[in-house]
Motif scaffolding. Structure first.
Motif, PDB file in Angstrom:
ATOM      1  N   ASN A  62       0.838  -1.199   0.000  1.00 38.16           N
ATOM      2  CA  ASN A  62       0.000   0.000   0.000  1.00 38.16           C
ATOM      3  C   ASN A  62       0.871   1.248   0.000  1.00 38.16           C
ATOM      4  O   ASN A  62       1.929   1.284   0.644  1.00 38.16           O
TER       5      ASN A  62
ATOM      6  N   ILE B 194       4.110   1.681   2.490  1.00 37.94           N
ATOM      7  CA  ILE B 194       3.885   0.801   3.627  1.00 37.94           C
ATOM      8  C   ILE B 194       4.536  -0.551   3.329  1.00 37.94           C
ATOM      9  O   ILE B 194       4.719  -0.923   2.167  1.00 37.94           O
TER      10      ILE B 194
ATOM     11  N   ASN C 190      -6.906  -3.768   4.450  1.00 41.41           N
ATOM     12  CA  ASN C 190      -5.990  -2.719   3.995  1.00 41.41           C
ATOM     13  C   ASN C 190      -6.308  -1.353   4.593  1.00 41.41           C
ATOM     14  O   ASN C 190      -5.484  -0.455   4.531  1.00 41.41           O
TER      15      ASN C 190
ATOM     16  N   VAL D 274      -4.652   2.288   8.325  1.00 44.29           N
ATOM     17  CA  VAL D 274      -4.090   1.088   7.701  1.00 44.29           C
ATOM     18  C   VAL D 274      -4.556  -0.143   8.469  1.00 44.29           C
ATOM     19  O   VAL D 274      -4.424  -0.202   9.697  1.00 44.29           O
TER      20      VAL D 274
ATOM     21  N   LYS E 191       1.122  -1.456   9.955  1.00 46.65           N
ATOM     22  CA  LYS E 191      -0.177  -2.107   9.765  1.00 46.65           C
ATOM     23  C   LYS E 191      -0.973  -2.192  11.065  1.00 46.65           C
ATOM     24  O   LYS E 191      -0.404  -2.389  12.135  1.00 46.65           O
TER      25      LYS E 191
END
Length: 372
Positions: free
Chosen positions: A126, A149, A159, A175, A191
């Protein structure tokens, strides 16, 4: 000959019946139960897997499609040419894709549009970039990559993707945990977090984990999320509410606070564990639908109030599977129903003129909700 004519009439009659039923079903599916006195209208339809709707400072509506396109609606007309088309560079498998749009606070001068998408290169991951607008299209070659990311791996879910500017002028980024629950508690990756960066991609030194994390992980603002698909910033107060899609029991709305830990995967919903900040709203999964998933996130604080006064300052949230919208009164800490039968909603927005917009995935529909 007569038998053939009869067959044709029967076929035409059946076709007419099928079309009539289809129209009736479409009307049932398209129009929902909004409060008495409110008016719901279809603005556009037939978008392809839309994921996000945002309103530009100049009034145009920008809509992201998962495959990697951004479309513009201007004066209720869907423009034929995409504002942005990066479909060849976007991985849109599963829950990946073009998932977020935000406008620079100084957009009318600098024309920067910020985008969250799943890039194929150099490995699937991402990314947050900004593109310079040139009228109704992007200026070619203007992409400025702000944040990459960590690689996504083989899992395609969780996501997140919401992005938006806070009252402090910083860019906030939601995220998901990428399908690996342990990511949410780790300071070694981005994340399962809410991130905060400067609009040029640099990391503010007053971020809460700036001294305990390293490299890009210093962008972490809050942690402990599963899949924060939506958030909104309230005009005036600057408070940020984020919706976190739950696993098997609870859906959450969280008040985002600097450095807070929201508990996933150790806890879901509210708990007595003082290590974690509880959600302001937690509702259990429904038993009469195949799933529950909290989406849509919008404060009702327009420049011009269209709705009744008691709606002003309320927070609207909805469920993708249940097809309903509720509004939360911050003063009383209570939620009440606003609309039902809204289909697979993915995003809400409040326009400056007080119009409330709903983006629906099935049918690719944008609704407006107003008072006539």
């Amino acid at each position: 000959m007569y038998s053939n004519q009869f067959s044709v009439r029967i076929k035409n009659s059946l076709m007419y019946s099928i079309v009539t039923v289809a129209i009736i079903l479409l009307s049932v599916q398209t129009y929902a139960a909004v409060p008495p006195g409110f008016s719901q209208k279809v603005v556009v339809r037939n978008l392809v897997n839309p994921t996000r709707l945002v309103i530009a400072p100049d009034g145009r509506i920008f809509i992201a499609e998962q495959a990697g396109r951004i479309k513009i609606v201007e004066r209720s007309i869907l423009l034929s040419q995409p504002f942005l088309n990066i479909a060849t560079r976007v991985d849109s498998q599963g829950e990946r894709g073009l998932l977020g749009i935000a406008f620079d606070p100084n957009f009318l001068v600098n024309q920067w549009v910020y985008v969250f998408y799943t890039s194929k290169s150099p490995v699937v991951h991402n990314r947050v970039s900004r593109f310079k607008a040139n009228g109704d299209t992007v200026l070619p070659g203007s992409e400025d990559v702000l944040l990459d990311i960590q690689p996504s791996g083989s899992l395609t879910e969780h996501n997140g993707g919401a992005i938006g500017f806070g009252a402090d002028g910083k860019l906030y980024i939601a995220v998901g945990d990428g399908g690996v629950a342990s990511n949410a508690q780790s300071l070694a990756n981005l994340k399962g977090k809410i991130l905060r960066i400067n609009k040029d991609g640099s990391i503010p030194t007053d971020n809460p984990f700036y001294n305990s994390a390293s490299g890009i992980n210093r962008a972490i603002w809050a942690k402990g999320f599963r899949n924060p698909y939506n958030f909104d910033v309230q005009p005036g107060s600057g408070r940020i509410y984020a919706n976190d899609v739950g696993e098997s029991s609870w859906e959450e709305v969280n008040h985002i606070v600097k450095g807070a830990n929201y508990g996933w995967p150790i806890k879901e919903g509210k708990s007595t564990d003082t290590r974690f900040r509880n959600p302001i709203i937690a509702y259990p999964h429904a038993t009469n639908v195949p799933c529950s998933a909290i989406v849509g996130s919008a404060f009702y604080n327009p420049i011009k109030d269209e709705f009744p006064k008691d709606y002003v300052g309320d927070y609207f949230y909805g469920d993708f599977c249940g097809g309903w919208i509720r509004r939360y009164d911050i003063a009383t800490n209570k939620s009440v129903s606003f609309a039902t039968g809204m289909g697979q909603m993915v995003d809400f927005q409040t326009a400056p003129d007080g119009t409330f917009y709903v983006l629906r995935k099935d049918g690719g529909i944008v609704y407006s909700i107003t008072l006539p």
